[in-house]
Design an enzyme around this catalytic site. Structure first.
Site, PDB file in Angstrom:
ATOM      1  N   LYS A 147       0.840  -1.194   0.000  1.00 36.41           N
ATOM      2  CA  LYS A 147       0.000   0.000   0.000  1.00 36.41           C
ATOM      3  C   LYS A 147       0.878   1.248   0.000  1.00 36.41           C
ATOM      4  CE  LYS A 147      -3.816   2.057   2.698  1.00 36.41           C
ATOM      5  NZ  LYS A 147      -4.668   1.873   3.900  1.00 36.41           N
ATOM      6  N   SER A 199      -9.299   1.884   3.111  1.00 42.35           N
ATOM      7  CA  SER A 199      -8.491   2.608   2.154  1.00 42.35           C
ATOM      8  C   SER A 199      -7.469   1.726   1.427  1.00 42.35           C
ATOM      9  CB  SER A 199      -7.755   3.744   2.870  1.00 42.35           C
ATOM     10  OG  SER A 199      -6.859   3.256   3.854  1.00 42.35           O
ATOM     11  N   SER A 205      -9.562  -0.444   7.242  1.00 43.56           N
ATOM     12  CA  SER A 205      -8.971  -0.318   5.917  1.00 43.56           C
ATOM     13  C   SER A 205      -8.275  -1.555   5.382  1.00 43.56           C
ATOM     14  CB  SER A 205      -7.990   0.859   5.891  1.00 43.56           C
ATOM     15  OG  SER A 205      -8.661   2.061   6.115  1.00 43.56           O
TER      16      SER A 205
END
Length: 540
Positions: A115, A192, A216
């Site tokens: 990420k 996210s 997330s």
């Protein structure tokens, strides 16, 4: 928005053309039968590497080919924002090292995605924001370095909701645009950590890393048919990760199986002197995968969190079927309820903590980066509101910018009586409530649908098939976020023409092994994961 050189693009184009040929034809160097990495586990890939059925170089080529075919072209899933232009070089070196010395670990030569709020040397850490597009860290994050030390290869960085908060646009950022769900291109991959989830689900890497503040990792895993782990606060370091709220942030693995996620978690976990939360990590970290128990549900006693049902009939049905399956395996099931506050922890705990902590912690992170980029939240906001960004193809989400302004205005609440009361009284009270329920009912875990609805339509599309009656579909996951306790989500079934949904196993601090055993037992009994229709095997 891919950061690739022209030469590298040419290489990928050649690799894409090569997809019409059988993958990994046995070479004159003594390879056995051709190895197809599609949907393969860490154990299977590691075995193939150990037995000369493939090489790390070929694995990197394979995943780059899939990224080009399905992420950049075809369905344009848009999960990977940057590829590591040194991945092939690193793979060749690891192949040579394996031949000379043997593998460092089971992860030796295995590609993974990261990420883009987690530092990786050689690639900018944008956290999804065009304001940080030139911010190159000087060292790897602690967890990435641990995985690299184990021999794993970062193949790319993944898209995310801008600065780790979605504000109505899940998986959208000014740096990367909108990530699509590989199961349904009208749907998002939650947020996210949307990019890592979509990338792993679509077989762009063997596993991925996400971060989880208020759901997330777990939300994206739920919507893309993955196993996601939010570990106990303090089991894995956050050094070298763009913070949202250090009282809530954790880094967690995302994988296609419980065993794979367990292997990665064991490699990530451990004490980091730079992250005081991890001071006891070495006491609790262990080789989770070697102790997985497929019969764990036979003698388990679980609590079913009844308040988190009722928002989507299909999700409820899948969850109830999952619970019935556990009961058929011998699991005792007990309904459990919580206080009114614990039923919705965003307003009393998570929201105020995140708002108070963000500015100061974000600016502390920015101060560790080389000179030349923004060093304050105000500067970042100014860039996002500049004509250049506003008139671009991917302007910042206006609601996200508004949220940043609120964080700027309320940074002084970090020293307020309200904040101190939440941290010192409300958080411990919530932990005590969960622990008492676990003790009073003698529970091994508490179970609930990871999200009360399936993946929603992307902000720019209308999907009349999406049904969700939730005020906040992430509400159940706030218990782990507020308490710092662990939660494991595992695929439970599908709804709405193949959309995945997950079920969560939640427990008290450092109960990862127990939760993983329960999740593994369920996974092995159901095999509920399906392959995304928009990222099929190129070899078939």
């Amino acid at each position: 928005m891919k950061k690739k050189s022209t030469t590298f693009k040419a290489f990928l184009a050649i690799m894409l053309v090569a997809t019409i040929l059988p993958w990994n034809v046995a070479s004159a160097q003594g390879k056995q039968a051709a190895f197809d990495p599609f949907e393969k586990s860490i154990n299977e890939v590691s075995y193939a590497l150990d037995n000369n059925q493939t090489t790390s170089e070929e694995l990197v080529e394979y995943y780059l080919k899939r990224i080009e075919a399905f992420d950049d072209q075809g369905p344009a899933i848009n999960a990977v924002t940057m590829v590591n232009d040194k991945a092939l070089e690193q793979a060749k070196a690891l192949d040579a090292e394996r031949k000379a010395k043997g593998p460092r670990s089971e992860l030796h030569g295995i590609p993974f995605v990261v990420k883009d709020n987690i530092d990786v040397v050689g690639m900018p850490t944008t956290a999804g924001s065009v304001a940080l597009k030139n911010e190159y860290p000087s060292k790897n994050s602690f967890v990435v370095q641990k995985l690299i030390d184990a021999g794993a290869i970062v193949i790319g960085k993944t898209n995310m909701s801008e600065l780790a908060a979605s504000y109505g646009r899940l998986g959208y950022s000014s740096f990367g645009g909108q990530t699509l769900n590989p199961y349904n291109l009208n749907r998002d991959a939650s947020g996210s950590s949307s990019g890592s989830a979509a990338a792993v689900a679509a077989n762009f890497a063997v596993f991925g890393l996400g971060t989880d503040t208020s759901g997330s990792v777990r939300g994206p895993a739920h919507t893309t048919g993955l196993v996601g782990i939010r570990p106990t606060m303090g089991l894995a370091s956050r050094t070298g990760v763009v913070p949202s709220s250090l009282s809530l942030d954790v880094v967690g693995p995302m994988a296609r199986s419980v065993e794979d996620a367990s292997i990665v978690l064991a490699e990530m976990a451990g004490k980091d002197k730079a992250d005081k939360a991890t001071k006891h990590a070495n006491r609790y970290a262990r080789d989770y995968a070697s102790k997985l128990n497929a019969n764990a549900l036979k003698h388990a006693r679980i609590g079913v969190a009844t308040e988190f049902f009722g928002d989507n009939a299909e999700v409820d049905a899948v969850t109830n079927q999952a619970i019935a399956k556990m009961q058929s395996m011998g699991t005792e099931v007990v309904p459990v309820t919580f206080s009114e506050q614990t039923n919705y922890l965003w307003t009393p705990i998570l929201g105020p903590i995140d708002t108070a902590e963000f500015k100061g912690q974000f600016e502390t992170y920015l101060s560790t980066l080389p000179a030349g980029g923004p060093k304050t939240l105000a500067e970042v906001i100014a860039i996002l509101e500049s004509p250049e960004v506003l008139n671009s193809a991917t302007p910042a989400n206006p609601a996200r910018v508004a949220g940043l302004k609120v964080a700027l205005e309320k940074a002084d609440t970090l020293n307020s009586k309200e904040y101190k009361k939440i941290v010192k009284r409300e958080v411990p009270k919530t932990r005590e409530e969960i622990e008492e329920i676990m003790d009073d009912y003698d529970l091994d875990a508490i179970v609930f649908p990871t999200m009360s609805c399936p993946a929603s339509n992307t902000f720019d599309k209308v999907d009349p098939t999406f049904v969700c009656n939730a005020y906040d579909t992430y509400a159940a996951g706030y218990m782990a976020s507020a308490t710092g306790f662990p939660e494991v989500t595992v695929p439970a079934g599908t709804v709405e023409a193949g959309m995945p949904v997950g079920i969560s196993f939640f427990g008290t601090a450092f109960s990862e092994q127990k939760l993983l055993n329960l999740a593994y037992s369920f996974e092995q009994a159901t095999h509920a994961r399906t392959v995304p229709v928009h990222a099929p095997n190129l070899n078939q």
